[in-house]
Design an enzyme around this catalytic site. Sequence first.
Site, PDB file in Angstrom:
ATOM      1  N   SER A   7      -1.039  -5.009  -6.258  1.00 22.11           N
ATOM      2  CA  SER A   7      -2.360  -5.088  -6.888  1.00 22.11           C
ATOM      3  C   SER A   7      -2.380  -6.282  -7.818  1.00 22.11           C
ATOM      4  O   SER A   7      -1.639  -6.332  -8.807  1.00 22.11           O
ATOM      5  CB  SER A   7      -2.650  -3.818  -7.695  1.00 22.11           C
ATOM      6  OG  SER A   7      -3.694  -4.097  -8.614  1.00 22.11           O
ATOM      7  N   HIS A  32      -3.812  -6.275  -2.578  1.00 21.60           N
ATOM      8  CA  HIS A  32      -4.732  -5.243  -3.067  1.00 21.60           C
ATOM      9  C   HIS A  32      -5.574  -5.836  -4.205  1.00 21.60           C
ATOM     10  O   HIS A  32      -5.048  -6.310  -5.209  1.00 21.60           O
ATOM     11  CB  HIS A  32      -3.924  -4.040  -3.557  1.00 21.60           C
ATOM     12  CG  HIS A  32      -4.755  -2.863  -3.951  1.00 21.60           C
ATOM     13  ND1 HIS A  32      -5.225  -1.942  -3.043  1.00 21.60           N
ATOM     14  CD2 HIS A  32      -5.189  -2.441  -5.160  1.00 21.60           C
ATOM     15  CE1 HIS A  32      -5.914  -1.001  -3.674  1.00 21.60           C
ATOM     16  NE2 HIS A  32      -5.919  -1.283  -4.976  1.00 21.60           N
ATOM     17  N   ASP A  34      -8.548  -5.107  -6.901  1.00 26.51           N
ATOM     18  CA  ASP A  34      -9.260  -4.033  -7.604  1.00 26.51           C
ATOM     19  C   ASP A  34     -10.563  -4.548  -8.199  1.00 26.51           C
ATOM     20  O   ASP A  34     -10.565  -5.370  -9.112  1.00 26.51           O
ATOM     21  CB  ASP A  34      -8.371  -3.477  -8.723  1.00 26.51           C
ATOM     22  CG  ASP A  34      -7.245  -2.640  -8.168  1.00 26.51           C
ATOM     23  OD1 ASP A  34      -7.532  -1.705  -7.400  1.00 26.51           O
ATOM     24  OD2 ASP A  34      -6.069  -2.911  -8.496  1.00 26.51           O
ATOM     25  N   MET A  36     -13.911  -3.608 -10.221  1.00 25.78           N
ATOM     26  CA  MET A  36     -14.430  -2.576 -11.140  1.00 25.78           C
ATOM     27  C   MET A  36     -15.714  -3.078 -11.789  1.00 25.78           C
ATOM     28  O   MET A  36     -15.827  -4.256 -12.121  1.00 25.78           O
ATOM     29  CB  MET A  36     -13.402  -2.279 -12.229  1.00 25.78           C
ATOM     30  CG  MET A  36     -12.033  -1.874 -11.693  1.00 25.78           C
ATOM     31  SD  MET A  36     -10.936  -1.338 -13.010  1.00 25.78           S
ATOM     32  CE  MET A  36      -9.378  -1.241 -12.109  1.00 25.78           C
ATOM     33  N   HIS A  65     -10.408  -2.769  -3.038  1.00 25.45           N
ATOM     34  CA  HIS A  65     -10.627  -1.414  -3.556  1.00 25.45           C
ATOM     35  C   HIS A  65     -11.822  -1.450  -4.505  1.00 25.45           C
ATOM     36  O   HIS A  65     -11.716  -1.925  -5.633  1.00 25.45           O
ATOM     37  CB  HIS A  65      -9.336  -0.981  -4.277  1.00 25.45           C
ATOM     38  CG  HIS A  65      -9.392   0.361  -4.917  1.00 25.45           C
ATOM     39  ND1 HIS A  65      -8.408   0.816  -5.786  1.00 25.45           N
ATOM     40  CD2 HIS A  65     -10.289   1.373  -4.827  1.00 25.45           C
ATOM     41  CE1 HIS A  65      -8.710   2.032  -6.196  1.00 25.45           C
ATOM     42  NE2 HIS A  65      -9.851   2.397  -5.638  1.00 25.45           N
ATOM     43  N   MET A  67     -14.166   0.014  -6.997  1.00 22.58           N
ATOM     44  CA  MET A  67     -14.384   1.092  -7.977  1.00 22.58           C
ATOM     45  C   MET A  67     -15.726   0.797  -8.632  1.00 22.58           C
ATOM     46  O   MET A  67     -15.795   0.387  -9.799  1.00 22.58           O
ATOM     47  CB  MET A  67     -13.234   1.122  -8.982  1.00 22.58           C
ATOM     48  CG  MET A  67     -11.965   1.710  -8.373  1.00 22.58           C
ATOM     49  SD  MET A  67     -10.483   1.253  -9.273  1.00 22.58           S
ATOM     50  CE  MET A  67     -10.179  -0.332  -8.516  1.00 22.58           C
ATOM     51  N   MET A 138      -5.696   8.286  -5.098  1.00 28.13           N
ATOM     52  CA  MET A 138      -5.364   7.754  -6.423  1.00 28.13           C
ATOM     53  C   MET A 138      -4.313   8.647  -7.082  1.00 28.13           C
ATOM     54  O   MET A 138      -4.468   9.866  -7.145  1.00 28.13           O
ATOM     55  CB  MET A 138      -6.605   7.706  -7.320  1.00 28.13           C
ATOM     56  CG  MET A 138      -7.666   6.698  -6.908  1.00 28.13           C
ATOM     57  SD  MET A 138      -7.099   4.999  -6.745  1.00 28.13           S
ATOM     58  CE  MET A 138      -6.460   4.657  -8.382  1.00 28.13           C
ATOM     59  N   GLY A 143      -9.101   2.652 -13.139  1.00 29.27           N
ATOM     60  CA  GLY A 143      -9.639   1.903 -14.273  1.00 29.27           C
ATOM     61  C   GLY A 143      -8.666   0.880 -14.835  1.00 29.27           C
ATOM     62  O   GLY A 143      -9.073  -0.197 -15.235  1.00 29.27           O
ATOM     63  N   PHE A 144      -7.387   1.221 -14.856  1.00 24.65           N
ATOM     64  CA  PHE A 144      -6.415   0.331 -15.505  1.00 24.65           C
ATOM     65  C   PHE A 144      -5.082   0.354 -14.771  1.00 24.65           C
ATOM     66  O   PHE A 144      -4.691   1.395 -14.232  1.00 24.65           O
ATOM     67  CB  PHE A 144      -6.192   0.773 -16.961  1.00 24.65           C
ATOM     68  CG  PHE A 144      -7.461   0.743 -17.763  1.00 24.65           C
ATOM     69  CD1 PHE A 144      -7.898  -0.434 -18.373  1.00 24.65           C
ATOM     70  CD2 PHE A 144      -8.260   1.881 -17.866  1.00 24.65           C
ATOM     71  CE1 PHE A 144      -9.100  -0.464 -19.082  1.00 24.65           C
ATOM     72  CE2 PHE A 144      -9.454   1.860 -18.574  1.00 24.65           C
ATOM     73  CZ  PHE A 144      -9.880   0.678 -19.188  1.00 24.65           C
ATOM     74  N   GLY A 146      -0.832  -0.036 -14.963  1.00 21.40           N
ATOM     75  CA  GLY A 146       0.209   0.335 -15.915  1.00 21.40           C
ATOM     76  C   GLY A 146       0.193   1.778 -16.402  1.00 21.40           C
ATOM     77  O   GLY A 146       0.845   2.101 -17.396  1.00 21.40           O
ATOM     78  N   ASP A 176      -2.132   4.752  -4.789  1.00 25.51           N
ATOM     79  CA  ASP A 176      -2.410   3.690  -5.765  1.00 25.51           C
ATOM     80  C   ASP A 176      -2.330   4.278  -7.166  1.00 25.51           C
ATOM     81  O   ASP A 176      -3.078   5.197  -7.504  1.00 25.51           O
ATOM     82  CB  ASP A 176      -3.821   3.148  -5.473  1.00 25.51           C
ATOM     83  CG  ASP A 176      -4.229   1.990  -6.368  1.00 25.51           C
ATOM     84  OD1 ASP A 176      -3.390   1.490  -7.140  1.00 25.51           O
ATOM     85  OD2 ASP A 176      -5.408   1.588  -6.276  1.00 25.51           O
ATOM     86  N   GLY A 177      -1.421   3.702  -7.966  1.00 28.03           N
ATOM     87  CA  GLY A 177      -1.306   4.092  -9.372  1.00 28.03           C
ATOM     88  C   GLY A 177       0.081   4.567  -9.734  1.00 28.03           C
ATOM     89  O   GLY A 177       0.544   5.584  -9.224  1.00 28.03           O
ATOM     90  N   GLY A 178       0.759   3.780 -10.572  1.00 26.19           N
ATOM     91  CA  GLY A 178       2.070   4.195 -11.083  1.00 26.19           C
ATOM     92  C   GLY A 178       3.169   4.193 -10.036  1.00 26.19           C
ATOM     93  O   GLY A 178       4.187   4.881 -10.201  1.00 26.19           O
ATOM     94  N   GLY A 198       1.109  -2.384  -8.777  1.00 26.18           N
ATOM     95  CA  GLY A 198       0.609  -3.457  -9.627  1.00 26.18           C
ATOM     96  C   GLY A 198       1.653  -3.885 -10.627  1.00 26.18           C
ATOM     97  O   GLY A 198       2.404  -4.845 -10.404  1.00 26.18           O
ATOM     98  N   SER A 199       1.744  -3.147 -11.730  1.00 23.57           N
ATOM     99  CA  SER A 199       2.652  -3.564 -12.803  1.00 23.57           C
ATOM    100  C   SER A 199       4.104  -3.590 -12.345  1.00 23.57           C
ATOM    101  O   SER A 199       4.842  -4.521 -12.682  1.00 23.57           O
ATOM    102  CB  SER A 199       2.471  -2.674 -14.033  1.00 23.57           C
ATOM    103  OG  SER A 199       2.465  -1.327 -13.673  1.00 23.57           O
TER     104      SER A 199
HETATM  105  C1  DX5 Z   1      -6.183   1.329 -10.912  1.00 25.34           C
HETATM  106  C2  DX5 Z   1      -6.098   0.359  -9.763  1.00 25.34           C
HETATM  107  C3  DX5 Z   1      -4.713   0.106  -9.304  1.00 25.34           C
HETATM  108  C4  DX5 Z   1      -3.819  -0.490 -10.358  1.00 25.34           C
HETATM  109  C5  DX5 Z   1      -2.410  -0.135 -10.022  1.00 25.34           C
HETATM  110  O1  DX5 Z   1      -7.495   1.693 -11.120  1.00 25.34           O
HETATM  111  O2  DX5 Z   1      -6.825   0.852  -8.647  1.00 25.34           O
HETATM  112  O3  DX5 Z   1      -4.681  -0.641  -8.114  1.00 25.34           O
HETATM  113  O4  DX5 Z   1      -3.942  -1.881 -10.462  1.00 25.34           O
HETATM  114  O5  DX5 Z   1      -1.590  -0.567 -11.045  1.00 25.34           O
HETATM  115  P1  DX5 Z   1      -0.189   0.110 -11.359  1.00 25.34           P
HETATM  116  O6  DX5 Z   1       0.649  -0.037 -10.130  1.00 25.34           O
HETATM  117  O7  DX5 Z   1       0.308  -0.687 -12.510  1.00 25.34           O
HETATM  118  O8  DX5 Z   1      -0.457   1.550 -11.691  1.00 25.34           O
HETATM  119 ZN    ZN Z   2      -6.514  -0.114  -6.639  1.00 25.46          ZN
END
Ligand code: DX5
Ligand code: ZN
Length: 216
Positions: A7, A32, A34, A36, A65, A67, A138, A143-144, A146, A176-178, A198-199
């Site tokens: 991401s 990926h 994102d 928003m 993606h 959102m 998800m 939204g964010f 990390g 997706d997420g963490g 992502g992170s």
């Molecule tokens: C969150 C995004 C994710 C996010 C994942 O709303 O859809 O794609 O960037 O980031 P990490 O992998 O850091 O959770």
């Molecule tokens: Zn995403």
Amino acid sequence: MIKVAPSILSADFVNLERDIRALREAGVDYVHVDVMDGLFVPNITIGIPVVAAIRKITDLPLDVHLMIDRPLRYVDDFCKAGADILTLHVEADTEENTLAALKKIREHGVKAAISVKPKTPAEAVLPYLPYCDLILVMTVEPGFGGQSFMEDMMPKLKTIRAYIDEMNPGCELEVDGGVNEKTGKVCIRNGANVLVAGSAYFKADDPAAFTQSLKA
Ligand code: DX5
Ligand code: ZN
């Protein structure tokens, strides 16, 4: 085969071209992106012109993606900007409009996908599954980047894997997420075949090794 989709929300936006070009050497499968709108989620990120600009510098598939609220209004624009996979949230509009959006996406020759937020049950994907090329579960509140992985989403992931195997076996299942080396394995065990990171990806000292470890 397990696919990895970094991401770019966690990329260095000042050096976005450098970071996107580096993805190919790391052996990832999708980019990926994102999107928003500050309404469907409490954050504003990337829009249509940025997707079009990224399209020019990579031939990796763009996994976009959305959102955003009522995405039907913008699916043509994102398809024209160069999305290869376009994901909408089932919570973002009525069933009728979501089905219309999926149909429109496929008319562009783009892969159509839906996503479910953590509080949305597995059954919510059923009306859309025949019209989808990918389902995104998800594992954080969107939204964010990390945030911490929600392991309690695994029963839902497993249920959706069973729906896919029965009703639309060609459909991909993305999380997706963490996601990191450890939580990625848990997702694979529960049926995911595409991992967004992502992170964890952008913090890795060796992104190629990180990608390989997710796939191993
Ligand atoms: C969150 C995004 C994710 C996010 C994942 O709303 O859809 O794609 O960037 O980031 P990490 O992998 O850091 O959770
Ligand atoms: Zn995403």
